[in-house]
Design an enzyme around this catalytic site. Structure first.
Site, mmCIF file in Angstrom:
data_model
loop_
_atom_site.group_PDB
_atom_site.id
_atom_site.type_symbol
_atom_site.label_atom_id
_atom_site.label_comp_id
_atom_site.label_asym_id
_atom_site.label_seq_id
_atom_site.Cartn_x
_atom_site.Cartn_y
_atom_site.Cartn_z
ATOM 1 N N GLU A 22 -1.158 1.778 -5.065
ATOM 2 C CA GLU A 22 -0.959 3.204 -4.783
ATOM 3 C C GLU A 22 -2.070 4.039 -5.409
ATOM 4 O OE1 GLU A 22 -0.651 4.226 -8.104
ATOM 5 O OE2 GLU A 22 0.830 5.723 -7.438
ATOM 6 N N ASP A 79 -10.249 3.593 -2.919
ATOM 7 C CA ASP A 79 -10.982 2.401 -2.470
ATOM 8 C C ASP A 79 -12.405 2.305 -3.006
ATOM 9 O OD1 ASP A 79 -8.682 2.081 -1.120
ATOM 10 O OD2 ASP A 79 -9.562 2.031 0.875
ATOM 11 N N ASP A 107 0.823 -1.210 0.000
ATOM 12 C CA ASP A 107 0.000 0.000 0.000
ATOM 13 C C ASP A 107 0.867 1.274 0.000
ATOM 14 O OD1 ASP A 107 -2.398 1.369 0.095
ATOM 15 O OD2 ASP A 107 -3.173 0.272 1.831
ATOM 16 N N ASP A 138 -2.379 6.966 -8.212
ATOM 17 C CA ASP A 138 -1.905 8.350 -8.070
ATOM 18 C C ASP A 138 -0.737 8.679 -8.990
ATOM 19 O OD1 ASP A 138 -3.798 8.580 -6.165
ATOM 20 O OD2 ASP A 138 -2.443 9.044 -4.498
#
Ligand code: GLA
Length: 403
Positions: free
Chosen positions: A181, A203, A148, A184
């Site tokens: 990630e 999410d 993450d 982004d």
């Protein structure tokens, strides 16, 4: 011998020859992840129950393979040697015990961590401990790492994922690397050399078409995710997939909406990672998740992500070229009321510029199969006639026969 091989791997990655493990995820990975339903409320019994459910409900036979523990599995601190430890209250017999339990059921085990100093839920992150943590996972027998992006101030995304990729590779154990990630830093542009799948958005949330803000970030329903990332299909393929996030099938939408969600993930060649409580899943939910004809579309060996063929009025049509000249088509009713279709194949050429493939109606007659009703629907010489209920889908597979 094994030691020498590991040493060579470590050396090669240290001097910049790092690479990801090849030949895994040649079709989109399938499995289950704890986050959508359980958040950090995870424990040994839950893992064992889910592993049993994979077997008892026919999910393993349908192709689901990875059982992934998301955030919340660790103790709040590393031990005196800086090793990660499983939370002793949640996993009183340690992590190896649950990994072995999962492996004994012929399944694979996945775990979670973060490129930052702490995970999103505040547990110890892997920053500066990448090689040590990778080694730990390999010792436990981990087969999948979701990595993450919380608490990563001043980190370069590509570099951070590269470090962990090399650390995993250096263990000598094949570990699927799942980049998370949130899209982004456009991971689809660099993810192929780093890992096997990469999240393309923030999410997911269990709704058809909503966006829920949380200050600095938003959760996205099924359609906002699909619409945002439908145009990065050229980056997906065997061994490297656009990950549209863990599924919300069985988590509150109607069965029809769940069918649309599942069909889209299958069409988009997304990893199929379930996110519901398998122990209490309704029969209808399990039927959707184990629909082998739809899963076969997702697992097609070409690995081509579907494109939006048309979106006129209340109907969207998605098309996915399959191996051997076959095609999958999903007709989605975007409205809440029923829709009647009377579709002339000859008036709507199906053609994918990216893969240079087309429905060749002049050369072939295509046999049509309805993948949810499991029945044949004639062929492309006749109009396709059907009634599609509100927010539901007609999913088809077309198989060519020479004229
Ligand atoms: C991020 C990820 C989620 C989940 C949580 C865990 O939000 O995108 O999928 O892993 O962190 O804290």
């Amino acid at each position: 011998m094994k030691k020498i091989a590991t040493l060579l791997l470590v050396l090669s990655s240290l001097i910049g020859w790092g690479q990801k493990v090849q030949n895994i995820a040649l079709t989109p990975p399938m499995g289950w992840n704890s986050w959508n339903t359980f958040g950090t409320e995870i424990n040994e019994q839950l893992v064992m129950d889910m592993a049993d459910a994979f077997v008892d409900l026919g999910l393993r036979d349908a192709g689901y393979e990875y059982l992934v523990l998301d955030d919340g599995w660790m103790a709040k601190e590393r031990d005196e040697d800086n090793n990660l430890v499983a939370d002793p209250n949640k996993f009183p017999n340690g992590m190896k015990k649950v990994v072995d339990y999962v492996h004994a059921r012929r399944l694979k085990f996945g775990i979670y961590n973060c490129a930052g100093n702490k995970t999103c839920a505040g547990y110890p992150g892997s920053r500066s401990f990448e090689y040590q943590d990778a080694k730990r996972y390999a010792q436990w027998g981990v087969d999948f790492l979701k990595y993450d992006w919380c608490n990563t101030e001043n980190l370069n995304a590509k570099g951070a994922y590269e470090t962990m990729r090399d650390a995993l590779y250096a263990t000598g154990r094949p570990i699927l690397f799942s980049i998370c990630e949130w899209g982004d830093h456009e991971p689809w542009k660099w993810g192929e050399e780093m890992g096997h799948m990469w999240r393309v958005t923030g999410d997911i949330i269990n709704c058809w078409d909503c966006t829920v803000g949380h200050g600095t970030w938003s959760s996205l329903g099924v359609w906002p995710i699909v619409k945002l990332r439908k145009d990065i299909r050229q980056y997906a393929g065997p061994g490297h997939w656009n990950d549209f996030d863990m599924m919300e099938v069985g988590n509150g939408m109607s069965a029809a909406e769940d069918r649309v969600h599942f069909s889209l993930w299958a069409m988009l060649a997304s990893p199929l990672i379930m996110g519901n409580d398998l122990r209490s899943a309704a029969q209808e939910t399990i039927e959707i998740l184990t629909n082998e004809e739809v899963i076969a579309v997702n697992q097609d060996s070409l690995g081509i992500q579907a494109y939006c063929h048309s979106d006129e009025g209340d109907m969207e049509i998605w098309a996915k070229p399959l191996a051997n000249g076959e095609w999958a088509l999903a007709f989605v009713n975007m409205a809440k009321k029923d829709i009647q279709i009377n579709y002339d194949w000859n008036k709507h050429p199906v053609k994918d510029d990216l893969s240079s493939r087309a429905l060749e109606l002049n050369k072939n007659i295509y046999k049509i199969r309805d993948l949810y009703h499991h029945k044949d629907l004639g062929n492309t010489q006749s109009f396709l006639k059907s009634n599609i209920k509100g927010h539901d889908v007609l999913m088809l597979r077309l198989e060519p026969n020479n004229k």
